[in-house]
Scaffold this active site. Structure first.
Site, mmCIF file in Angstrom:
data_model
loop_
_atom_site.group_PDB
_atom_site.id
_atom_site.type_symbol
_atom_site.label_atom_id
_atom_site.label_comp_id
_atom_site.label_asym_id
_atom_site.label_seq_id
_atom_site.Cartn_x
_atom_site.Cartn_y
_atom_site.Cartn_z
ATOM 1 N N CYS A 63 -3.380 3.229 6.642
ATOM 2 C CA CYS A 63 -2.859 3.640 5.345
ATOM 3 C C CYS A 63 -2.453 5.109 5.353
ATOM 4 O O CYS A 63 -1.355 5.472 4.932
ATOM 5 C CB CYS A 63 -3.915 3.382 4.268
ATOM 6 S SG CYS A 63 -3.354 3.803 2.624
ATOM 7 N N CYS A 106 0.646 3.191 3.874
ATOM 8 C CA CYS A 106 0.889 3.507 2.457
ATOM 9 C C CYS A 106 1.348 4.937 2.195
ATOM 10 O O CYS A 106 2.319 5.160 1.476
ATOM 11 C CB CYS A 106 -0.384 3.320 1.627
ATOM 12 S SG CYS A 106 -1.671 2.287 2.307
ATOM 13 N N LYS A 130 4.637 6.217 3.905
ATOM 14 C CA LYS A 130 5.687 5.347 3.351
ATOM 15 C C LYS A 130 6.057 5.782 1.929
ATOM 16 O O LYS A 130 7.228 5.929 1.588
ATOM 17 C CB LYS A 130 5.182 3.900 3.376
ATOM 18 C CG LYS A 130 6.118 2.889 2.830
ATOM 19 C CD LYS A 130 5.776 2.144 1.586
ATOM 20 C CE LYS A 130 4.487 2.137 0.917
ATOM 21 N NZ LYS A 130 3.860 0.838 0.768
ATOM 22 N N TYR A 175 6.627 -7.144 2.057
ATOM 23 C CA TYR A 175 6.811 -5.903 1.317
ATOM 24 C C TYR A 175 7.226 -4.740 2.207
ATOM 25 O O TYR A 175 8.049 -3.912 1.814
ATOM 26 C CB TYR A 175 5.564 -5.571 0.471
ATOM 27 C CG TYR A 175 4.365 -5.030 1.227
ATOM 28 C CD1 TYR A 175 4.163 -3.667 1.335
ATOM 29 C CD2 TYR A 175 3.432 -5.887 1.805
ATOM 30 C CE1 TYR A 175 3.058 -3.157 2.009
ATOM 31 C CE2 TYR A 175 2.333 -5.388 2.473
ATOM 32 C CZ TYR A 175 2.142 -4.026 2.583
ATOM 33 O OH TYR A 175 1.062 -3.528 3.252
ATOM 34 N N GLU A 232 10.514 -2.557 1.515
ATOM 35 C CA GLU A 232 10.367 -1.129 1.196
ATOM 36 C C GLU A 232 11.232 -0.275 2.124
ATOM 37 O O GLU A 232 11.952 0.629 1.678
ATOM 38 C CB GLU A 232 8.895 -0.723 1.312
ATOM 39 C CG GLU A 232 8.050 -1.354 0.199
ATOM 40 C CD GLU A 232 6.558 -1.122 0.346
ATOM 41 O OE1 GLU A 232 5.842 -1.286 -0.659
ATOM 42 O OE2 GLU A 232 6.080 -0.788 1.453
ATOM 43 N N HIS A 262 7.227 5.134 -27.809
ATOM 44 C CA HIS A 262 8.670 5.029 -27.845
ATOM 45 C C HIS A 262 9.320 6.391 -27.700
ATOM 46 O O HIS A 262 8.825 7.362 -28.292
ATOM 47 C CB HIS A 262 9.087 4.409 -29.200
ATOM 48 C CG HIS A 262 10.558 4.201 -29.300
ATOM 49 N ND1 HIS A 262 11.210 3.173 -28.637
ATOM 50 C CD2 HIS A 262 11.512 4.910 -29.973
ATOM 51 C CE1 HIS A 262 12.494 3.244 -28.919
ATOM 52 N NE2 HIS A 262 12.717 4.288 -29.719
ATOM 53 N N GLU A 283 6.729 0.301 -23.135
ATOM 54 C CA GLU A 283 6.549 -0.297 -24.463
ATOM 55 C C GLU A 283 6.968 -1.777 -24.477
ATOM 56 O O GLU A 283 6.516 -2.545 -25.311
ATOM 57 C CB GLU A 283 7.310 0.476 -25.546
ATOM 58 C CG GLU A 283 8.821 0.408 -25.452
ATOM 59 C CD GLU A 283 9.517 1.226 -26.551
ATOM 60 O OE1 GLU A 283 9.097 1.119 -27.713
ATOM 61 O OE2 GLU A 283 10.463 1.963 -26.235
HETATM 62 P P1 FAD Z 1 -6.999 0.335 9.182
HETATM 63 O O1 FAD Z 1 -6.664 1.284 8.117
HETATM 64 O O2 FAD Z 1 -5.898 -0.270 9.958
HETATM 65 O O3 FAD Z 1 -7.978 1.113 10.166
HETATM 66 C C1 FAD Z 1 -8.431 0.564 11.364
HETATM 67 C C2 FAD Z 1 -8.693 1.704 12.326
HETATM 68 O O4 FAD Z 1 -9.453 1.215 13.420
HETATM 69 C C3 FAD Z 1 -7.432 2.318 12.931
HETATM 70 O O5 FAD Z 1 -7.418 3.694 12.678
HETATM 71 C C4 FAD Z 1 -7.544 2.019 14.413
HETATM 72 O O6 FAD Z 1 -7.014 3.043 15.221
HETATM 73 C C5 FAD Z 1 -9.040 1.895 14.591
HETATM 74 N N1 FAD Z 1 -9.464 1.075 15.721
HETATM 75 C C6 FAD Z 1 -9.047 -0.182 16.037
HETATM 76 N N2 FAD Z 1 -9.740 -0.645 17.086
HETATM 77 C C7 FAD Z 1 -10.615 0.333 17.444
HETATM 78 C C8 FAD Z 1 -11.609 0.428 18.455
HETATM 79 N N3 FAD Z 1 -11.857 -0.571 19.302
HETATM 80 N N4 FAD Z 1 -12.318 1.573 18.557
HETATM 81 C C9 FAD Z 1 -12.095 2.609 17.687
HETATM 82 N N5 FAD Z 1 -11.167 2.556 16.716
HETATM 83 C C10 FAD Z 1 -10.445 1.420 16.592
HETATM 84 N N6 FAD Z 1 -1.735 -1.116 1.489
HETATM 85 C C11 FAD Z 1 -1.730 -0.797 0.176
HETATM 86 O O7 FAD Z 1 -2.710 -1.054 -0.519
HETATM 87 N N7 FAD Z 1 -0.633 -0.211 -0.411
HETATM 88 C C12 FAD Z 1 0.473 0.109 0.310
HETATM 89 O O8 FAD Z 1 1.446 0.652 -0.241
HETATM 90 C C13 FAD Z 1 0.490 -0.191 1.685
HETATM 91 N N8 FAD Z 1 1.555 0.127 2.455
HETATM 92 C C14 FAD Z 1 1.533 -0.130 3.776
HETATM 93 C C15 FAD Z 1 2.643 0.227 4.539
HETATM 94 C C16 FAD Z 1 2.665 -0.023 5.882
HETATM 95 C C17 FAD Z 1 3.872 0.385 6.690
HETATM 96 C C18 FAD Z 1 1.530 -0.638 6.505
HETATM 97 C C19 FAD Z 1 1.548 -0.910 7.989
HETATM 98 C C20 FAD Z 1 0.427 -0.997 5.770
HETATM 99 C C21 FAD Z 1 0.411 -0.748 4.401
HETATM 100 N N9 FAD Z 1 -0.678 -1.098 3.607
HETATM 101 C C22 FAD Z 1 -0.654 -0.815 2.268
HETATM 102 C C23 FAD Z 1 -1.846 -1.820 4.162
HETATM 103 C C24 FAD Z 1 -3.016 -0.880 4.442
HETATM 104 O O9 FAD Z 1 -2.584 0.156 5.286
HETATM 105 C C25 FAD Z 1 -4.152 -1.665 5.075
HETATM 106 O O10 FAD Z 1 -4.486 -2.758 4.253
HETATM 107 C C26 FAD Z 1 -5.400 -0.799 5.268
HETATM 108 O O11 FAD Z 1 -5.119 0.330 6.049
HETATM 109 C C27 FAD Z 1 -6.529 -1.618 5.899
HETATM 110 O O12 FAD Z 1 -7.633 -0.792 6.142
HETATM 111 P P2 FAD Z 1 -8.666 -1.154 7.313
HETATM 112 O O13 FAD Z 1 -9.790 -0.187 7.179
HETATM 113 O O14 FAD Z 1 -8.949 -2.582 7.315
HETATM 114 O O15 FAD Z 1 -7.874 -0.873 8.672
#
Ligand code: FAD
Length: 450
Positions: free
Chosen positions: A43, A48, A51, A178, A182, A439, A444
């Protein structure tokens, strides 16, 4: 001597993992978090946040174009992609730093390397060290699905798109979700020729299709082209660096500077030692968990995109928080997946909460009522822009309980967040009718449905 090195070892420093680590530490747990790329996760680093910053950048295209209608002469307006890209990335760096500071402030140990599960209570780090933890939390997120055709290595994904060296003149964006829609709005506003290619007829499937239809109409009128029912056949890289994309739709191949594939995100669960430790995965590779986020192994939990429930940041954060409160805060709790508001930051944006018209009809038949407001926002009247907004309210039963709100129009995400209370609170339409309108505003319309 403590039985384990840590009470909790979190694998993945994204939305879910960071929240779980921070709250668990606040509850008194000894916590470590491993992140293999950059703290903050998808994110913050490549989702997010950057973006939305590009979306803000894209708004200037129309505003500058229409400025003269509001009395402003803007000479020589030009778009500089590297400048915006670098400013956005500088803020991503700032946020990444903040996440680490906040974790450090509550005593979470940050381990900047890959970690994998080595047993129900063991984690192996990339440097070869193995540590033990009473609980392990898998919060490894998702990963962009590959194009799935020959030449897929020539396609970019959302991982790379933020770092483009130059703005593409022509871009093909594959996908109907989405993220695809976007980025179509973003690059179109920056002056790229955009084609959105989707393997099926429908785009933005989870959203109300009448609202989606309005987006498609507006986008086409702007010059975004849709190539639907067009599965990918192959991608070829040309000597000049461009790509030629072949589709299985009987149409001609298409050239572009960049092909971006946004066809969904798969749970990031491969090569994590999960199966070996006895953690059950579903067919999509997601970690199977119960409502309490616990996997098939008692000491191993999972939250966020890796569980493939609802792939949104606020959901991952809530799951992480509920996990921490349940396991370390003496407050076992689950979260609700009903009526989650969401938005598509397309141009114009879509926002939605509750049942779509199709879902409501399928479930309640004739027991529903649809209200519509199809209007031209005042700003578009002045600017001479033809674009109309469309708001829909769906109610059920004789007391007209609000069960769905769907909007397309400027600032719809900002407007819908507050209105979503009506759905979660199961309010009858009358409560909204009783609210005096602000308004003149677009919002509204939500209290003036007739
Ligand atoms: P992540 O945020 O993906 O974090 C997982 C982390 O684990 C990563 O940093 C990765 O490097 C790390 N990792 C993986 N494997 C290992 C390992 N073995 N050892 C150590 N580290 C590891 N959501 C919204 O709500 N609104 C939005 O507008 C939105 N826009 C988005 C736009 C894009 C382009 C994308 C790709 C996603 C968007 N999302 C949005 C979705 C949102 O980013 C995810 O739902 C959210 O980040 C999920 O969080 P998470 O903690 O599950 O995983």
């Amino acid at each position: 001597m403590a039985e384990y090195d840590y009470d909790l070892f979190v694998i993945g420093g994204g939305s879910g993992g960071v929240r779980a680590a921070r709250i668990s530490a606040t509850h008194g747990a000894k916590v470590a978090i491993a992140e293999e790329f950059r703290m903050g996760g998808t994110c913050v680093i490549r989702g997010c946040v950057p973006k939305k910053m590009l979306v803000y950048g894209s708004h200037f295209a129309e505003d500058l174009h229409e400025a003269h209608r509001f009395g402003w002469d803007v000479e020589g307006a030009a778009f500089d992609w590297p400048r915006l890209r670098d400013i956005v990335q500088a803020d991503v760096d700032r946020l990444e730093g903040l996440y680490s500071v906040n974790l450090g402030n509550v005593g979470v140990e940050i381990i900047e390397q890959r970690a994998v599960v080595a047993g129900p209570n063991a984690v192996k780090l990339a440097d070869g060290k193995t540590v033990s933890a009473k609980y392990i939390l898998i919060a490894t997120g998702g990963w962009p699905a590959p194009a799935g055709c020959p030449g897929e290595e020539h396609a970019l994904t959302s991982n790379e798109i933020f770092h483009l060296e130059k703005k593409p003149e022509n871009i093909i964006i594959v996908g109907g979700g989405y993220i695809a829609n976007e980025f179509a709005g973003i690059f179109h506003a920056f002056g790229s020729n955009v084609i959105v290619a989707n393997r099926s007829e429908k785009i933005l499937r989870p959203y109300d299709q009448e609202i989606v239809g309005r987006l498609q109409e507006i986008s086409e009128a702007k010059g975004i082209a849709y190539r639907l029912n067009a599965p990918l056949e192959k991608i070829e890289k040309n000597d000049d660096g461009t790509v030629t994309v072949h589709f299985r739709d009987g149409g001609p191949p298409q050239n572009a500077d960049v092909i971006m594939v946004a066809t969904g995100r798969v749970p990031n669960s491969a090569n994590l030692g999960l199966e070996e430790a006895g953690v059950a995965l579903d067919q999509a590779g997601a970690v199977s968990v119960g409502d309490d986020n616990r996997s098939s192994v008692e000491s191993i939990y999972a939250v966020g995109d890796v569980t493939n429930r609802v792939q949104l940041t606020p959901v991952a954060i809530r799951e992480g928080h509920a996990f921490a409160d349940s396991v370390f805060g003496g407050n076992p709790r689950t979260i609700s997946y009903d009526n989650i508001p969401s938005a598509v930051f397309s141009s114009p944006p879509i926002a939605s909460v509750g049942m779509t018209e199709d879902e409501a009809r399928a479930k309640f038949g004739e027991d529903i009522k649809i209200y519509r407001s199809d209007f031209k926002p005042m700003k578009n009247v002045v600017s001479g822009r033809e674009e109309r907004a469309l708001y829909k309210m769906i109610t059920r039963g004789p007391d007209e309980t609000v069960i769905g709100l769907h909007m397309i129009g400027p600032e719809s995400a900002e407007i819908l967040q507050g209105a979503a209370v009506a759905i979660v609170g199961k309010m009858p339409k009358k409560v909204l009718d009783d609210v005096v309108a602000i308004h003149p505003s677009m919002a509204e319309e939500l209290v003036l449905f007739k």
